[in-house]
Design a protein around this motif. Sequence first.
Motif, PDB file in Angstrom:
ATOM      1  N   GLY A 191      -4.656   9.515  -3.445  1.00 22.19           N
ATOM      2  CA  GLY A 191      -5.197   8.217  -3.041  1.00 22.19           C
ATOM      3  C   GLY A 191      -4.111   7.210  -2.736  1.00 22.19           C
ATOM      4  O   GLY A 191      -3.036   7.547  -2.234  1.00 22.19           O
ATOM      5  N   GLN A 192      -4.381   5.947  -3.082  1.00 22.46           N
ATOM      6  CA  GLN A 192      -3.445   4.860  -2.789  1.00 22.46           C
ATOM      7  C   GLN A 192      -3.158   4.044  -4.045  1.00 22.46           C
ATOM      8  O   GLN A 192      -4.020   3.898  -4.930  1.00 22.46           O
ATOM      9  CB  GLN A 192      -4.023   3.908  -1.742  1.00 22.46           C
ATOM     10  N   LEU A 193      -1.952   3.497  -4.106  1.00 24.24           N
ATOM     11  CA  LEU A 193      -1.589   2.520  -5.121  1.00 24.24           C
ATOM     12  C   LEU A 193      -1.356   1.193  -4.407  1.00 24.24           C
ATOM     13  O   LEU A 193      -0.562   1.118  -3.467  1.00 24.24           O
ATOM     14  CB  LEU A 193      -0.323   2.946  -5.865  1.00 24.24           C
ATOM     15  N   LEU A 194      -2.072   0.155  -4.834  1.00 22.60           N
ATOM     16  CA  LEU A 194      -1.985  -1.163  -4.200  1.00 22.60           C
ATOM     17  C   LEU A 194      -1.289  -2.142  -5.140  1.00 22.60           C
ATOM     18  O   LEU A 194      -1.609  -2.205  -6.329  1.00 22.60           O
ATOM     19  CB  LEU A 194      -3.388  -1.689  -3.875  1.00 22.60           C
ATOM     20  N   LEU A 195      -0.374  -2.926  -4.585  1.00 22.79           N
ATOM     21  CA  LEU A 195       0.305  -3.983  -5.327  1.00 22.79           C
ATOM     22  C   LEU A 195      -0.011  -5.307  -4.652  1.00 22.79           C
ATOM     23  O   LEU A 195       0.257  -5.491  -3.470  1.00 22.79           O
ATOM     24  CB  LEU A 195       1.819  -3.752  -5.344  1.00 22.79           C
ATOM     25  N   MET A 196      -0.592  -6.255  -5.425  1.00 24.63           N
ATOM     26  CA  MET A 196      -1.066  -7.511  -4.837  1.00 24.63           C
ATOM     27  C   MET A 196      -0.576  -8.704  -5.660  1.00 24.63           C
ATOM     28  O   MET A 196      -1.250  -9.177  -6.575  1.00 24.63           O
ATOM     29  CB  MET A 196      -2.592  -7.488  -4.740  1.00 24.63           C
ATOM     30  N   PRO A 197       0.631  -9.229  -5.338  1.00 30.37           N
ATOM     31  CA  PRO A 197       1.160 -10.393  -6.045  1.00 30.37           C
ATOM     32  C   PRO A 197       0.725 -11.705  -5.403  1.00 30.37           C
ATOM     33  O   PRO A 197       0.478 -11.775  -4.196  1.00 30.37           O
ATOM     34  CB  PRO A 197       2.669 -10.202  -5.922  1.00 30.37           C
ATOM     35  N   SER A 198       0.626 -12.754  -6.229  1.00 27.91           N
ATOM     36  CA  SER A 198       0.265 -14.084  -5.721  1.00 27.91           C
ATOM     37  C   SER A 198       0.875 -15.145  -6.624  1.00 27.91           C
ATOM     38  O   SER A 198       1.136 -14.911  -7.811  1.00 27.91           O
ATOM     39  CB  SER A 198      -1.262 -14.237  -5.665  1.00 27.91           C
ATOM     40  N   TRP A 199       1.070 -16.321  -6.051  1.00 23.83           N
ATOM     41  CA  TRP A 199       1.653 -17.459  -6.782  1.00 23.83           C
ATOM     42  C   TRP A 199       0.958 -18.721  -6.309  1.00 23.83           C
ATOM     43  O   TRP A 199       0.792 -18.936  -5.109  1.00 23.83           O
ATOM     44  CB  TRP A 199       3.157 -17.542  -6.491  1.00 23.83           C
ATOM     45  N   GLY A 200       0.561 -19.584  -7.263  1.00 29.20           N
ATOM     46  CA  GLY A 200      -0.066 -20.848  -6.868  1.00 29.20           C
ATOM     47  C   GLY A 200      -0.663 -21.562  -8.056  1.00 29.20           C
ATOM     48  O   GLY A 200      -1.203 -20.934  -8.966  1.00 29.20           O
ATOM     49  N   VAL A 233       0.857  -1.190   0.000  1.00 31.35           N
ATOM     50  CA  VAL A 233       0.000   0.000   0.000  1.00 31.35           C
ATOM     51  C   VAL A 233       0.887   1.231   0.000  1.00 31.35           C
ATOM     52  O   VAL A 233       1.701   1.425   0.914  1.00 31.35           O
ATOM     53  CB  VAL A 233      -0.932   0.024   1.228  1.00 31.35           C
ATOM     54  N   HIS A 234       0.738   2.062  -1.032  1.00 31.89           N
ATOM     55  CA  HIS A 234       1.566   3.249  -1.179  1.00 31.89           C
ATOM     56  C   HIS A 234       0.660   4.466  -1.299  1.00 31.89           C
ATOM     57  O   HIS A 234      -0.178   4.547  -2.196  1.00 31.89           O
ATOM     58  CB  HIS A 234       2.470   3.114  -2.414  1.00 31.89           C
ATOM     59  N   GLY A 235       0.813   5.393  -0.369  1.00 32.48           N
ATOM     60  CA  GLY A 235      -0.046   6.558  -0.336  1.00 32.48           C
ATOM     61  C   GLY A 235       0.461   7.697  -1.203  1.00 32.48           C
ATOM     62  O   GLY A 235       1.675   7.965  -1.256  1.00 32.48           O
ATOM     63  N   PHE A 236      -0.457   8.351  -1.887  1.00 34.59           N
ATOM     64  CA  PHE A 236      -0.171   9.529  -2.702  1.00 34.59           C
ATOM     65  C   PHE A 236      -1.205  10.602  -2.374  1.00 34.59           C
ATOM     66  O   PHE A 236      -2.243  10.303  -1.773  1.00 34.59           O
ATOM     67  CB  PHE A 236      -0.211   9.181  -4.188  1.00 34.59           C
TER      68      PHE A 236
END
Length: 308
Positions: free
Chosen positions: A47-56, A41-44
């Motif tokens: 608003g916010q920029l969200l980075l959501m990585p996943s592996w499976g 979660v990165h605030g500007f």
Amino acid sequence: MTLPHLTDEDVRRVPASVIVDALEAAARDPATGVHDPPRGVHGFPSGQLLLMPSWGGRHAGVKIASVAPDNPTVGLPRIQGLYLLLDAATLTPVALMDALELTGIRTAAVSAVAVRHLLPRPVERVAVLGSGVQAWSHMRVFHEDHLGVHFDVVGRDRAKAARLVDQALEQGIDASVASRENLVDAELVVCCTTARTPVVSRSDVASDAVIVAVGSHEPEAAEIANDLISQSTVVVETRPVAEREAGEVVQALAAGRIDAEDLIELGALVRGEAKPDSASSRIFKSVGMAWEDLAVASVVLEHHGQHC
């Protein structure tokens, strides 16, 4: 490199029950999400920029989403983004997807997974608080998955609520504009608001209602009051994430109204390891997790390959 770009319309073409089934299968697997880092979660200023990585499984992926609270005032969605899907073995990109519809339907579909196991049967009345994207996604998914018959839409802006009802009726979904006084008549209450302070308390709902809350992933925001949380069985995606991001849980823990060990994880619910008492209120608090986006993106790509 040229990647297939799947649009929001491609996501909408996948039957809701197929997506709910995929998320239920993922939730049942204890290995799901174990490699995933916390949400970035990165605030500007805007608003916010969200980075959501996943592996499976066969795929890995990452969602880049923006949350700009003032966007609706200029006719833009509050949440926007893109999803990059990769091959799990080589991490080679295989598809790019619009993430607005993906986010909407994955949130509603994971709610549907919880409701499948918290309610023994489809209910007659579902109360939906909110009239935005998530409210519509939940109405559509719950209708298509046969979880509810009639939807009461409760919104601060009755004109916007009426437009949502009209949209539902056009799609064959039985719905009407309602008021907060109607919440007590609903067997299932779905909170899809951007409220920072509680909009539902113990006296608002039936003693054995199921309440779903999806409006926030921030510890400072809560849609459900402590007096309802403390008298309910609370189901969350995972305890560590809920204790970090779910405002209702964070605030109730800080106030000493609940104990962390009493929280039930979604996987345990789906596997039948936990059986909440159907005579008391049950809450599913969702913050949205990266493995859910990955499961939906994989299904969308598979469906696209079969039908294009």
